[in-house]
Design an enzyme around this catalytic site. Sequence first.
Site, short mmCIF file in Angstrom:
data_model
loop_
_atom_site.label_atom_id
_atom_site.label_comp_id
_atom_site.label_asym_id
_atom_site.label_seq_id
_atom_site.Cartn_x
_atom_site.Cartn_y
_atom_site.Cartn_z
N ASP A 1 64.97 16.66 -43.02
CA ASP A 1 66.36 16.41 -42.59
C ASP A 1 67.08 17.70 -42.17
O ASP A 1 68.20 17.66 -41.68
CB ASP A 1 67.15 15.69 -43.68
CG ASP A 1 67.09 16.39 -45.03
OD1 ASP A 1 66.99 17.64 -45.06
OD2 ASP A 1 67.12 15.70 -46.06
N GLN B 1 56.91 5.55 -43.00
CA GLN B 1 57.97 5.09 -43.89
C GLN B 1 59.06 4.36 -43.11
O GLN B 1 59.04 4.31 -41.88
CB GLN B 1 58.57 6.29 -44.63
CG GLN B 1 59.02 7.40 -43.71
CD GLN B 1 59.03 8.76 -44.37
OE1 GLN B 1 58.85 8.90 -45.57
NE2 GLN B 1 59.25 9.80 -43.59
N ASP C 1 60.68 20.65 -51.15
CA ASP C 1 61.74 19.63 -51.12
C ASP C 1 61.12 18.29 -50.70
O ASP C 1 61.37 17.79 -49.61
CB ASP C 1 62.83 20.06 -50.14
CG ASP C 1 64.04 19.12 -50.16
OD1 ASP C 1 64.22 18.41 -51.17
OD2 ASP C 1 64.79 19.10 -49.17
#
Length: 332
Positions: free
Chosen positions: A92, A32, A177
């Site tokens: 993250d 990505q 998530d």
Amino acid sequence: LIIFQHGQKWELALENMLYKDKVIYSAHTQYQHITVTQRIIDPTKTPIYSLFINGRTQFSSSDEAIYHEMLVHPAMAASGKHKNILIIGGGDGLAAREVLKWNPETVTLVDLDPAVINFFSKEQFDETRGIIINAPLLKLNQNALTDPRLHIIIGDAFNKINDLLKKQLLYDTIIVDLPDPSHPDLNKLYSDRFYQKLSLLLSGDGAMVIQSTSPYHAKKAFISIGKTVKAAGLRHVEQYHTNVPSFGDWGWTIATKNGKSPLNRLKTRDTTPFNDLAMRWLTKELAIAAFQFPKTFFSKQQFVKINTLGSHILYNYHQQAWQKEQDSYSLP
């Protein structure tokens, strides 16, 4: 040679034209494109940092606490124990930051992209500017990804959890998530088969939560996720939502295998965790209120399909919803 030497600077300059805030980091990974922006409104206050993956907002430091507290703490509070926690996604480190407030023995985090993990766990020194460009983000996640209780598994979660199943591991809380199902490759991670696998990893008195896109902007996709979790065999499945300014109305799906439903568990939970765990925004009352929806919200849910593995049902719902949203803002 000139293009090679200056290409990164030129790319950064071009990205600055695409984003309303200053781009301080941009990189192509194997999977990505990552962009981090900085906004300085008042020089006397902390800047606002935002993460974009493939141009889509993942979080803003101004309100990420709302999202991550709503993601993590209702499920943790609804779980009977908090020793072993599984996070799917969350590279993250912000969900892990919230989980660690419960002082678990172990946290296992499964994420696809090692470059994301690296950026949010190790200092990235920019020799040209003489700064650690990700220092504010390491401060934001409180260095959660380097906590000794955390075990990181790199790879496709759909396959990697098979290794956890082979080891017959159980987790007290499972937190999913992941990015929205905006690409066909992500659809399997929202499928009935994936949730069946996760159910086998969930302890009997545990709870599982899944980020479930926007119930306002992508209503069918949101409801489909809830129905798919139910179809996977979870006994009690409920959904909740709140307003996250960077995203708008955002929702989650929460489920338990046995005993009381998640909402009933929250109602009977004392307020101690919500008062003592250094939450910036969430209270027990806000968590309970988030389970309320408009009167007719679920009135046509019988027409919403379950996202079976390989069907791309959810991907199509999501694409249709956000395309409609974009069209509504297009000029005639």
